[in-house]
Design an enzyme around this catalytic site. Structure first.
Site, PDB file in Angstrom:
ATOM      1  N   LYS A   4     -19.349  24.164  50.114  1.00 33.21           N
ATOM      2  CA  LYS A   4     -18.049  24.470  49.515  1.00 33.21           C
ATOM      3  C   LYS A   4     -17.982  24.075  48.044  1.00 33.21           C
ATOM      4  O   LYS A   4     -17.153  24.580  47.289  1.00 33.21           O
ATOM      5  CB  LYS A   4     -16.940  23.821  50.320  1.00 33.21           C
TER       6      LYS A   4
HETATM    7  C1  LIG Z   1     -16.784  25.606  55.667  1.00 33.06           C
HETATM    8  C2  LIG Z   1     -18.120  25.418  56.323  1.00 33.06           C
HETATM    9  C3  LIG Z   1     -18.716  26.434  57.096  1.00 33.06           C
HETATM   10  C4  LIG Z   1     -18.032  27.753  57.397  1.00 33.06           C
HETATM   11  O1  LIG Z   1     -17.910  28.578  56.277  1.00 33.06           O
HETATM   12  P1  LIG Z   1     -16.850  29.793  56.289  1.00 33.06           P
HETATM   13  O2  LIG Z   1     -16.855  30.310  54.908  1.00 33.06           O
HETATM   14  O3  LIG Z   1     -15.534  29.184  56.678  1.00 33.06           O
HETATM   15  O4  LIG Z   1     -17.326  30.771  57.294  1.00 33.06           O
HETATM   16  C5  LIG Z   1     -19.975  26.193  57.622  1.00 33.06           C
HETATM   17  N1  LIG Z   1     -20.598  25.019  57.436  1.00 33.06           N
HETATM   18  C6  LIG Z   1     -20.057  24.020  56.708  1.00 33.06           C
HETATM   19  C7  LIG Z   1     -20.796  22.738  56.566  1.00 33.06           C
HETATM   20  C8  LIG Z   1     -18.802  24.181  56.120  1.00 33.06           C
HETATM   21  O5  LIG Z   1     -18.262  23.186  55.394  1.00 33.06           O
END
Ligand SMILES: *Cc1c(COP(=O)(O)O)cnc(C)c1O
Length: 539
Positions: free
Chosen positions: A129
């Site tokens: 993120k």
């Molecule tokens: C947010 C997240 C996801 C999922 O990603 P999306 O964009 O919501 O599909 C997967 N793995 C981790 C570690 C995350 O923080």
């Protein structure tokens, strides 16, 4: 084609001159990039998408670009130069990725045979993120500096970002916004229900514009409070609320970059793979933001055979791609409207960042599916877009009132399956994969990345072609110590502190913390937000 920079802009024709945005529900259109970033959600309840997905006709020329230069090429197809001049966009990008620990920003690692892992966790909070939220934080700052030029005191535009987190989003948002002028950030987390390392990451950031609110309730309670605040006319009268959750278009945009970048990394490191050949991307999925970014890269021209959507036991997406029905609870074909499937809870799994009931960004893919379906009628583009907006509105209405919709038309699911496959991975399989990759390759996967790798292995075993698979790794294993230790506790050579723990996490739990406890009551949260913003503005 000429040298870097110019050709991409020129070849994309009119798109770069003015890229505008519309809502997936069709009531709102002709928005600028800045509007879309600052508003987050459209006023008709839909999500913003570009009116045209730009075709990157000379994308092959991007092969040798650095991550930042590639990011510039991709982003400048979506952001008009009249909105953010090229030099400014380059500067925002450079600052956003200077915080990453890897020289490559998002390095590609060869695991074995035709399986590669795209490590997206080298940013400040050790999860993917950061790629989006470092950029979004700098964008907010950029727009605010511009709005506030020459203004002082209460004339200044002040943004109050409010978000709920079960862990990863909150820390990435805090690290993206800490110390930024004219922005306050409030992150609500369920008290005592986020992992110790995530709690420490959030609460040890002491910048005066960062506020952690520990709510005595669940993650859903936190999300509900945020929704009520965004809808509350009173706070909206006095505060400009901003959103950082994954529906913000700028987050998707930032994530498109690493699909191109990893594709070129593969071509550069693997002599048998040439630019133009097809790959598969495998994406551990929750809210569908990450894989949706890949779909945009594909629509821009990147040669992708399929995206494999990997879910945990919260499998609404896997069920959609298999059955054409999008339902909170499976097989509720005759559910009474009164319950609407609302009581179908989220299952807690070893990959908590993917524990979702419905995927908020899936609405954006639905729009494209409805749009392609409309195109078959042979009418003009305006009609197609109108149809798509109406179809999406109806689907989302059914989701809300009946708990689901579908099966969608055969042509719609067929068109989805041209670009997507899906796999559902249980906790037991996740643990097995973490063990297997540690024992055979000494690579420690976090549970989310392990869901993706499990799905990759299934795809590799199934498809007779030898297509390269790029599996996305979304978090560093130290962030999810519980699941990793559970999987590896019996391995004699495994020692978490030695093999996994990064220096940045050592002693984090002993540092000074700042957080405010608050009852599960939205009005109390509203009072706290107001008081703390007032204090900040006085200081
Ligand atoms: C947010 C997240 C996801 C999922 O990603 P999306 O964009 O919501 O599909 C997967 N793995 C981790 C570690 C995350 O923080």
């Amino acid at each position: 084609m000429a040298a870097n920079g110019l050709p991409a802009r020129a070849s994309a024709g009119t798109h770069t001159l003015s890229q505008r945005y519309l809502s997936t529900r069709g009531e709102d259109n002709d928005f600028s990039f800045e509007d879309v970033v600052l508003k987050g959600l459209a006023s008709d309840g839909g999500l913003y998408i570009p009116e045209e997905v730009p075709k990157a006709t000379d994308w092959q020329q991007w092969k040798d670009l650095s991550f930042n230069d590639l990011a510039y090429e991709v982003m400048s197809l979506y952001i008009s130069p009249s909105e953010i001049p090229p030099a400014d966009l380059k500067d925002i990008i450079a600052r956003s990725y200077s915080t990453f620990r890897s020289a490559e920003t998002t390095p590609l690692v060869h695991l074995k045979d035709n399986l590669w892992l795209l490590e997206l966790f080298h940013g400040p909070t050790f999860a993917f993120k950061d790629v989006a939220l470092q950029f979004l934080g700098n964008l907010f700052e950029y727009f605010l500096i511009r709005k506030n030029e020459g203004k002082t005191g209460t004339d200044r535009h002040h943004l109050t970002v409010v978000g709920a987190t079960s862990g990863d989003t909150g820390s990435a948002a805090i690290y993206g916004l800490r110390g930024k002028k004219d922005v306050s950030v409030f992150i609500l987390h369920p008290k005592g229900r986020v992992s110790p390392i995530q709690e420490a990451q959030m609460t040890t950031v002491l910048d005066s514009n960062v506020h952690n609110l520990a709510v005595t309730g669940t993650f859903d309670d936190c999300q509900d409070i945020v929704k009520v605040l965004f809808a509350d006319p009173e706070i909206n009268k006095t505060h400009n609320l901003g959103a950082v959750n994954s529906i913000n278009w700028a987050r998707i945009l930032a994530q498109i970059v690493y699909y191109f970048y990893s594709y070129f990394s593969l071509a550069k490191s693997n002599p048998s793979f040439s630019v133009g050949d097809k790959v598969r991307f495998v994406v551990p999925t929750g809210n569908f933001g990450d894989v949706l970014a890949g779909y945009f890269a594909y629509r821009m021209g990147l040669p992708v055979d399929k995206f494999v959507v990997a879910t945990n036991e919260n499998d609404i997406l896997d069920r959609f791609f298999k059955t054409g029905r999008y339902e909170k609870k499976p097989m509720i074909t005759a559910a009474p409207a009164a319950t609407g499937g609302e009581d179908a809870g989220v299952k807690e799994t070893l990959s908590p960042a993917m524990d979702i009931l419905v995927s908020s960004n899936f609405e954006r893919l639905l729009w494209f599916l409805a749009y392609e379906f409309a195109e078959t009628a042979g009418m003009d583009d305006e009609w197609n877009k109108k149809q798509a907006g109406q179809e999406v509105t109806q689907w989302l209405k059914d989701l809300k009132t009946k708990g689901g919709f579908g099966p969608v038309y055969q042509d719609v699911i067929s068109s989805a399956r041209r670009s997507f496959e899906s796999e559902r991975v249980s906790d037991a399989q996740t643990v097995d994969t973490i063990k297997g990759f540690y024992n055979n390759l000494q690579y420690v996967l976090d549970p989310h990345s392990a869901v993706g790798v499990t799905a990759s292995e299934r795809s590799i075993a199934r498809s007779d072609s030898k297509l390269p698979h790029i599996s996305l790794s979304t978090a560093h294993p130290a962030k999810f110590a519980g699941a990793v230790e559970l999987a590896l506790k019996e391995e004699p050579s495994f020692n978490f502190t030695e093999k996994v723990l990064p220096a940045e996490f050592v002693g984090l739990d002993k540092r000074e913390k700042r957080l405010t406890e608050v009852e599960n009551d939205w009005q109390k949260v509203r009072d706290i937000v107001r008081n703390l913003v007032d204090e900040e503005l006085k200081a």
